[in-house]
Design an enzyme around this catalytic site. Sequence first.
Site, short mmCIF file in Angstrom:
data_model
loop_
_atom_site.label_atom_id
_atom_site.label_comp_id
_atom_site.label_asym_id
_atom_site.label_seq_id
_atom_site.Cartn_x
_atom_site.Cartn_y
_atom_site.Cartn_z
N LYS A 103 0.81 -1.22 0.00
CA LYS A 103 0.00 0.00 0.00
C LYS A 103 0.84 1.28 0.00
O LYS A 103 0.40 2.33 -0.44
CB LYS A 103 -0.97 0.01 1.19
CG LYS A 103 -0.36 0.39 2.53
CD LYS A 103 -1.49 0.76 3.53
CE LYS A 103 -0.98 1.27 4.85
NZ LYS A 103 -0.36 0.27 5.71
N HIS A 107 1.56 -4.16 14.65
CA HIS A 107 2.13 -2.98 13.97
C HIS A 107 2.22 -1.89 15.02
O HIS A 107 1.21 -1.54 15.62
CB HIS A 107 1.25 -2.56 12.80
CG HIS A 107 1.94 -1.59 11.87
ND1 HIS A 107 2.47 -0.39 12.29
CD2 HIS A 107 2.19 -1.66 10.54
CE1 HIS A 107 3.02 0.23 11.25
NE2 HIS A 107 2.86 -0.52 10.18
N GLU A 125 6.79 -6.17 8.01
CA GLU A 125 6.02 -5.58 6.91
C GLU A 125 6.43 -4.13 6.68
O GLU A 125 5.62 -3.21 6.80
CB GLU A 125 4.52 -5.63 7.23
CG GLU A 125 3.96 -7.02 7.45
CD GLU A 125 2.60 -7.01 8.15
OE1 GLU A 125 2.14 -5.92 8.58
OE2 GLU A 125 2.00 -8.08 8.28
C1 PLP Z 1 0.65 0.34 6.49
C2 PLP Z 1 1.03 -0.96 7.03
C3 PLP Z 1 2.38 -1.37 7.02
C4 PLP Z 1 3.51 -0.46 6.57
O1 PLP Z 1 3.78 0.54 7.50
P1 PLP Z 1 5.06 1.48 7.37
O2 PLP Z 1 4.96 2.44 8.48
O3 PLP Z 1 5.00 2.13 6.03
O4 PLP Z 1 6.26 0.60 7.51
C5 PLP Z 1 2.68 -2.63 7.45
N1 PLP Z 1 1.72 -3.48 7.89
C6 PLP Z 1 0.42 -3.13 7.93
C7 PLP Z 1 -0.57 -4.12 8.41
C8 PLP Z 1 0.04 -1.87 7.51
O5 PLP Z 1 -1.25 -1.51 7.56
#
Ligand code: PLP
Length: 458
Positions: free
Chosen positions: A67, A195, A272
Amino acid sequence: MNPTTEFDVSFLEEGFSARDITEQKINESSLTDDRDAFYVCDLGDIVKKHQRWTRALPRVTPFYAVKCNDSRSVVTTLAAVGTGFDCASKTEIQLVQSLGVEPGRIIYANPCKQVSQIKYASAHGVQMMTFDSEVELTKVARYHDNAKLVLRIATDDSKAVCRLSVKFGAPLKSCRGLLEKAKTLGLDVIGVSFHVGSGCTDPLTFSQAIGDARCVFDMGNELGFNMNLLDIGGGFPGSDDVDLKFEEITAVINPALDKYFPVDSKVKVIAEPGRFYVASAYTLVVNIIAKKVILDDDDNASDEEDEGTTDRTIMYYVNDGVYGSFNCILYDHAHCLPSLHKRPKPDEPMYPCSIWGPTCDGLDRIVEQCSLPDLQVGDWLVFENMGAYTVAASSTFNGFQRPDIHYVISRPSWQHVQRISSQDLPTLEESCLQDRPMYCGRESVVEIPTKPRQTHVV
Ligand SMILES: *Cc1c(COP(=O)(O)O)cnc(C)c1O
């Protein structure tokens, strides 16, 4: 950018950087009247980020969060160097699979999924997926043949710039109930994810969350699941102009992993990262299309010592704004500051300025206050670190088109990608067993489709 179109990459001649290409494009464009905004994207920067990742987090296999920037070039480059992918929708899964990425390198990391998209994942072999509620478990039990579920837990993200645990993540106290429900439904839970929030400012959030994940692993194992996947999410900075640097975070993560999930526990660790990989690869160049000088009525102002600098405020209007690339200001809480294309003379007076986008909306302001010299219509401003959450969410509101993106890569980076992508890479399972966590796909021979063109820097 339409992610289904092929992209065109140019080789950087030896001794030239992406910055030189930016300069060249500015010079070319300055010879004409249509000085559209444009990007230069250095794919080599993404390759270097991957090397930096593997050095700092040798135990953790990155699954790039699509994304953040779903440009085909970015996803292709990452597929070629062997990362996995965090997809949140059918379209993201389609994009990644269209590049030859096999399902084992995809985690469907959206805890709240539409039924039709769960069915799509099932039909296309995508098994790893996150959940944080009973209802989701019921849906997955009904519409997916063979899911490997990952329980997303909430974290203390009070110190993050973009909080995510307000929307996703099960509180620890509800985890046992969720695991029991999964057991009753005959589902397979393989691990835990979290996260810490985007723009994490406190690395201890990571160690806390890793400790919490350990508790949930123990619960799962007690209930008879074979818990073997820890997903530490995203939230890693994409550039070094931040208070908390990437290596300062990883210096906290590594000991926490060794404490709670030692190597001999055979737990696979993935993450991620989104912005980490792409932010610094993109430079956006915009042109000043209009300007207003607001004179300060206050007579006292002219008495100030640094004469000439406080008697006026300048409003600059440029050809990209918050409905375009700078949507990151609204959605991602970004603070964007320009650098000058032309270095100012040492004695050149500076003025308080604001910078505005091209649309007719008063909300379309890029910089509320900064200090710039007296620039003219037709001059350029350069914004660095513009790869994350910019092109991915931009619109063409008011008829303003998205800037073109010029992709470049150095020959050594290109060769590096070719070398990696032609190796027989171990699967995620194998890489963990062999302690070679860098790659996670066997047949990951993904080629960058176009051989870079020759560019001659003038
Ligand atoms: C947006 C998102 C990420 C990426 O986050 P960053 O801050 O860009 O590293 C990873 N995992 C999930 C589930 C997300 O929604």
